[in-house]
Design an enzyme around this catalytic site. Structure first.
Site, mmCIF file in Angstrom:
data_model
loop_
_atom_site.group_PDB
_atom_site.id
_atom_site.type_symbol
_atom_site.label_atom_id
_atom_site.label_comp_id
_atom_site.label_asym_id
_atom_site.label_seq_id
_atom_site.Cartn_x
_atom_site.Cartn_y
_atom_site.Cartn_z
ATOM 1 N N VAL A 33 0.855 -1.191 0.000
ATOM 2 C CA VAL A 33 0.000 0.000 0.000
ATOM 3 C C VAL A 33 0.886 1.235 0.000
ATOM 4 O O VAL A 33 1.803 1.365 0.821
ATOM 5 C CB VAL A 33 -0.932 0.020 1.224
ATOM 6 N N GLY A 70 4.470 4.174 2.921
ATOM 7 C CA GLY A 70 4.116 2.922 2.276
ATOM 8 C C GLY A 70 4.268 1.778 3.260
ATOM 9 O O GLY A 70 4.860 1.938 4.323
ATOM 10 N N LYS A 71 3.729 0.628 2.907
ATOM 11 C CA LYS A 71 3.899 -0.564 3.744
ATOM 12 C C LYS A 71 3.566 -1.788 2.921
ATOM 13 O O LYS A 71 2.733 -1.737 2.007
ATOM 14 C CB LYS A 71 2.985 -0.526 4.973
ATOM 15 N N GLY A 72 4.212 -2.898 3.260
ATOM 16 C CA GLY A 72 3.939 -4.148 2.570
ATOM 17 C C GLY A 72 3.738 -5.266 3.561
ATOM 18 O O GLY A 72 4.161 -5.180 4.717
#
Length: 422
Positions: free
Chosen positions: A65, A110-112
């Site tokens: 995201v 952001g992040k995953g």
């Protein structure tokens, strides 16, 4: 207005949205800019077939995201955990936006995440999954687009595999796409310790504001992973006593102080704290309620809730993890008035700051010494602390809200200045 009817709907995402709304209300943000600033910009969902060691194919699901791209490339970790959800990843991406903005970094959030228990994988299975995840998100990342980093369940080795996968796809070595790498592959000295070092720096700074000396400081840390262990070592070297630590298997409490070297040696040998005889065995929940000067939740989100917020026996609550305190618990702690809370977007920002340093060093091909890294880190932490404390007084609000007001205002100003592309 909270985003309830979206693909991100989850308790942790609603928590992040509610925090945003409280800060946006103080800023008097108009509805259009408010929604643009709050909503995630982009979401990628990937399906990853991986060949397991037994020859079978297993399908894993992963996410990335990108919450904000208006202030620079997205920045944020990749989490490997069996309870990962899209809503959780979106919330973490949102918090990263405010954290980067608050620290003055030229990044968006952001992040995953991948739904997997990495402890259940062999080293070869972990490598295949890491490389497959990177392969799937390559169209959406890059040194000027989105720069991942380690998070819960990932580490330097996972970042090395991902960087190698990206570099092979590009046809040349490109270390700037990932931070948190081994030093031999362009990682920064001090990056491994950075988040815990930052947590410890803030704890020491606020204890000094309260005139509490090291020798009278007892510290409990929930989550004795990378962040928790580095914070423990930094505070122990400062003169504080570590009386409680824990991991996912449970906690250990010793009012006379825990032997950190013995605890770290036990984990190095057994991979967990289970079986460590350095004190009384407690559950993670029980550990949070023991008497101490400083309580550091350094594991996962939403561990301090309305059920235990009234039972905390600490003077300082330092959020080493992201989102460890629910909004209901936040109100209880605020109403109590006897706990100094250092919010996550401020307290654990040391990691992303040194990730920024790593990225800069990769782009310049010029590398700094560890003292240089920590000197620059401490200067940026001090600047962020001063800004938050000043904003807290200006708006007569909580420290969390003050930190969010600063972070959100800078992102909103950037979006307003850039306008809408037709």
């Amino acid at each position: 207005m909270a985003l309830t009817n979206t693909i991100y709907s989850s308790p942790v995402f609603q928590q992040a949205c509610s925090q945003f709304d409280a800060a946006a209300d103080i800023l008097g943000m108009d509805a259009g800019l408010r929604e643009r600033t709050k909503r995630p910009r982009r979401c990628v969902v990937v399906s990853m077939p991986v060949r397991m060691d037994n020859g079978k194919i297993e399908i894993f699901e992963g996410y990335r995201v990108q919450h904000n791209l208006s202030t620079g490339p997205a920045k944020g970790g990749i989490r490997f955990h069996h309870d990962v959800t899209l809503g959780e990843v979106a919330a973490l991406a949102m918090w990263m936006s405010w954290k980067c903005s608050l620290a003055g970094l030229p990044y968006g959030g952001g992040k995953g995440g991948v739904i997997v228990d990495p402890r259940a994988l062999s080293i070869t299975e972990l490598e295949r999954l890491s490389r497959r995840y990177m392969q799937e998100i390559i169209p959406f990342i890059g040194p000027n687009v989105d720069i991942p980093a380690p998070d819960v369940g990932t580490n330097e080795q996972v970042m090395a595999w991902m960087m190698d996968t990206y570099s092979n796809h590009q046809g040349h070595y490109d270390p700037g796409v990932i931070t948190g790498k081994p030093v031999s592959l362009g990682g920064s000295l001090g990056r491994r310790e950075a988040t815990g070092e930052g947590v410890a720096w803030f704890v020491k700074a606020y204890l000094q504001d309260l005139n509490i000396p090291p020798e009278k400081t007892k510290v409990i840390i929930q989550g004795f992973g990378n962040v928790g262990s580095e914070a423990a070592l930094a505070l122990y070297n400062w003169g504080a006593e570590i009386t409680g630590i824990s991991d996912y298997t449970g906690g250990v409490y010793n009012a006379k102080g825990i032997d950190l070297k013995a605890a770290l040696a036990h984990i190095a040998q057994h991979k967990t704290l289970q079986g460590f005889r350095g004190g009384d065995t407690l559950t993670n929940e029980q550990l949070l309620e023991q008497e101490c000067t400083v309580l550091i939740p350094a594991a996962l989100e939403r561990v301090i809730t309305e059920k235990n917020a009234g039972k905390l026996k600490c003077r300082v609550l330092a959020e080493g993890a992201n989102g460890p305190t629910t909004n209901e618990a936040d109100k209880i702690i605020s109403d109590r008035g006897d706990i100094e809370l250092i919010p996550d977007v401020l307290c654990n920002s040391g990691g992303v700051i040194v990730s920024y340093f790593e990225w800069l060093q990769n782009l310049q091909n010029y590398y700094w010494t560890k003292p240089e890294v920590f000197d620059k880190l401490h200067r940026m932490l001090a600047k962020a602390k001063a800004s938050v404390d000043e904003t807290m007084k200006k708006y007569n609000c909580s420290r969390r809200t003050a930190a969010l007001v600063l972070g959100i205002a800078r992102v909103a100003e950037a979006k307003a200045s850039r306008g809408l592309f037709p």
